[in-house]
Scaffold this motif. Sequence first.
Motif, PDB file in Angstrom:
ATOM      1  N   PHE A   9       0.843  -1.200   0.000  1.00  0.00           N
ATOM      2  CA  PHE A   9       0.000   0.000   0.000  1.00  0.00           C
ATOM      3  C   PHE A   9       0.876   1.248   0.000  1.00  0.00           C
ATOM      4  CE2 PHE A   9      -2.518  -3.438   1.593  1.00  0.00           C
ATOM      5  CZ  PHE A   9      -3.741  -3.239   0.976  1.00  0.00           C
ATOM      6  N   VAL A  10       0.357   2.313  -0.610  1.00  0.00           N
ATOM      7  CA  VAL A  10       1.075   3.581  -0.683  1.00  0.00           C
ATOM      8  C   VAL A  10       0.850   4.370   0.608  1.00  0.00           C
ATOM      9  CG1 VAL A  10       1.238   5.792  -1.897  1.00  0.00           C
ATOM     10  CG2 VAL A  10       0.774   3.681  -3.189  1.00  0.00           C
ATOM     11  N   SER A  11       1.901   4.959   1.109  1.00  0.00           N
ATOM     12  CA  SER A  11       1.766   5.958   2.161  1.00  0.00           C
ATOM     13  C   SER A  11       1.985   7.316   1.500  1.00  0.00           C
ATOM     14  CB  SER A  11       2.819   5.693   3.236  1.00  0.00           C
ATOM     15  OG  SER A  11       2.771   6.698   4.207  1.00  0.00           O
ATOM     16  N   SER A  12       0.957   8.145   1.500  1.00  0.00           N
ATOM     17  CA  SER A  12       0.964   9.394   0.742  1.00  0.00           C
ATOM     18  C   SER A  12       0.444  10.524   1.612  1.00  0.00           C
ATOM     19  CB  SER A  12       0.061   9.223  -0.493  1.00  0.00           C
ATOM     20  OG  SER A  12      -0.356  10.472  -1.002  1.00  0.00           O
ATOM     21  N   PRO A  13       0.904  11.756   1.376  1.00  0.00           N
ATOM     22  CA  PRO A  13       0.337  12.882   2.130  1.00  0.00           C
ATOM     23  C   PRO A  13      -1.082  13.224   1.679  1.00  0.00           C
ATOM     24  CG  PRO A  13       1.981  13.665   0.542  1.00  0.00           C
ATOM     25  CD  PRO A  13       2.004  12.162   0.483  1.00  0.00           C
ATOM     26  N   TYR A  14      -1.547  12.644   0.570  1.00  0.00           N
ATOM     27  CA  TYR A  14      -2.851  13.025   0.028  1.00  0.00           C
ATOM     28  C   TYR A  14      -3.953  12.118   0.564  1.00  0.00           C
ATOM     29  CZ  TYR A  14       0.292  15.307  -3.278  1.00  0.00           C
ATOM     30  OH  TYR A  14       1.298  16.055  -3.841  1.00  0.00           O
ATOM     31  N   LYS A  15      -4.897  12.709   1.282  1.00  0.00           N
ATOM     32  CA  LYS A  15      -6.003  11.924   1.842  1.00  0.00           C
ATOM     33  C   LYS A  15      -7.240  12.031   0.956  1.00  0.00           C
ATOM     34  CE  LYS A  15      -3.404  11.503   5.557  1.00  0.00           C
ATOM     35  NZ  LYS A  15      -2.479  10.346   5.626  1.00  0.00           N
ATOM     36  N   ASN A  29       6.175  16.322  -6.549  1.00  0.00           N
ATOM     37  CA  ASN A  29       7.407  16.154  -5.780  1.00  0.00           C
ATOM     38  C   ASN A  29       7.137  15.605  -4.386  1.00  0.00           C
ATOM     39  OD1 ASN A  29       9.109  17.150  -7.828  1.00  0.00           O
ATOM     40  ND2 ASN A  29       8.541  19.254  -7.292  1.00  0.00           N
ATOM     41  N   ALA A  30       5.893  15.223  -4.141  1.00  0.00           N
ATOM     42  CA  ALA A  30       5.548  14.767  -2.788  1.00  0.00           C
ATOM     43  C   ALA A  30       6.312  13.491  -2.443  1.00  0.00           C
ATOM     44  CB  ALA A  30       4.044  14.523  -2.689  1.00  0.00           C
ATOM     45  N   GLU A  31       6.772  13.443  -1.196  1.00  0.00           N
ATOM     46  CA  GLU A  31       7.427  12.224  -0.727  1.00  0.00           C
ATOM     47  C   GLU A  31       6.417  11.313  -0.054  1.00  0.00           C
ATOM     48  OE1 GLU A  31      11.083  12.791   1.387  1.00  0.00           O
ATOM     49  OE2 GLU A  31      11.757  14.332  -0.031  1.00  0.00           O
ATOM     50  N   GLY A  32       6.675  10.028  -0.190  1.00  0.00           N
ATOM     51  CA  GLY A  32       5.792   9.044   0.406  1.00  0.00           C
ATOM     52  C   GLY A  32       6.534   7.730   0.504  1.00  0.00           C
ATOM     53  N   ALA A  33       5.788   6.654   0.676  1.00  0.00           N
ATOM     54  CA  ALA A  33       6.424   5.348   0.816  1.00  0.00           C
ATOM     55  C   ALA A  33       5.581   4.280   0.143  1.00  0.00           C
ATOM     56  CB  ALA A  33       6.627   5.012   2.284  1.00  0.00           C
ATOM     57  N   LEU A  34       6.270   3.254  -0.322  1.00  0.00           N
ATOM     58  CA  LEU A  34       5.605   2.053  -0.816  1.00  0.00           C
ATOM     59  C   LEU A  34       5.829   0.981   0.258  1.00  0.00           C
ATOM     60  CD1 LEU A  34       7.016   2.161  -4.490  1.00  0.00           C
ATOM     61  CD2 LEU A  34       4.993   3.353  -3.557  1.00  0.00           C
ATOM     62  N   GLU A 117      -2.957   5.040   1.228  1.00  0.00           N
ATOM     63  CA  GLU A 117      -3.493   3.666   1.331  1.00  0.00           C
ATOM     64  C   GLU A 117      -3.952   3.083  -0.006  1.00  0.00           C
ATOM     65  OE1 GLU A 117      -3.127   1.576   3.869  1.00  0.00           O
ATOM     66  OE2 GLU A 117      -2.031   3.205   4.832  1.00  0.00           O
ATOM     67  N   THR A 118      -3.480   3.667  -1.111  1.00  0.00           N
ATOM     68  CA  THR A 118      -3.777   3.082  -2.424  1.00  0.00           C
ATOM     69  C   THR A 118      -3.099   1.707  -2.555  1.00  0.00           C
ATOM     70  OG1 THR A 118      -4.101   5.180  -3.568  1.00  0.00           O
ATOM     71  CG2 THR A 118      -3.271   3.359  -4.902  1.00  0.00           C
TER      72      THR A 118
END
Lengths: 151, 151
Positions: A9-15, A29-34, A117-118
């Motif tokens: 799942f993706v951890s993203s700043p976009y809800k 350019n947003a940072e996130g995590a896989l 959470e994508t």
Amino acid sequence: MFTSKPIGFVSSPYKQTSEIPKGLGAKHNAEGALKILAEFELGLTDIEGFSHLIVLWEFDRADGFQLLGTPPSDNRQHGVFATRSPRRPNPIGLTIVELLGREGAVLRVRGVDMLDETPILDIKPYLSNIPAENLRRGWLGEAEARGRQGT
Amino acid sequence: MFTSKPIGFVSSPYKQTSEIPKGLGAKHNAEGALKILAEFELGLTDIEGFSHLIVLWEFDRADGFQLLGTPPSDNRQHGVFATRSPRRPNPIGLTIVELLGREGAVLRVRGVDMLDETPILDIKPYLSNIPAENLRRGWLGEAEARGRQGT
């Protein structure tokens, strides 16, 4: 019919969709995590060597599909296969991210444009470019040109 | 679990996996076609303007998955997500093709590396490149360097 299931799942700043930059000149350019599931972690072996990854993911919150639509980057209609619209017959998204680092089954990346959470379907190494002089970008190039002219 | 269904099928000169060029320096210049189902043809509107397309497709003849494997371009094992192996947890393939022309629901393309009659899941416009100077290609770059040295 084919079936697929999340490998992570993706951890993203976009809800919410409204928070994701869209349209001409949008920067991702947003940072996130896989966050890859533990059962698939072995499949990440050697991934650290690649600077960029192709992430395939499910538009799990898209609602049906539309064969013609007006993208945020233009004021004209285009076919869904000539756009990145989420409302696709098979709602699979594709994002190219820069790999910043890895901690176990978590890949820290830059360039996320997915919702938090994508579900992630696949990761592939980004290997090669189309030479810029060979690339034509259709209606998007035209929309950009109109935008520069203010029309 | 997510489900997907074909939006069309690939017409390719390759009837068997063994015919597809593989390994270091493999060239994919084969011409073929993306035969889109009539019900989705409207979604191709304006696609002619793009020189290159991203095709997502189903490895419908792949048999299960393997988290570690030895790709044809190297003699060492790598994680499946650091390779283009068909034996992936979600067997979705990705090919970038050059669009040569369109006749109705049929797109003539160059660069097919799929088997004949492969189910197509999605088509997206190819929009941008990662600048070459920012790209690192991990084990593949290393395997190429070893190949040039004959080791």
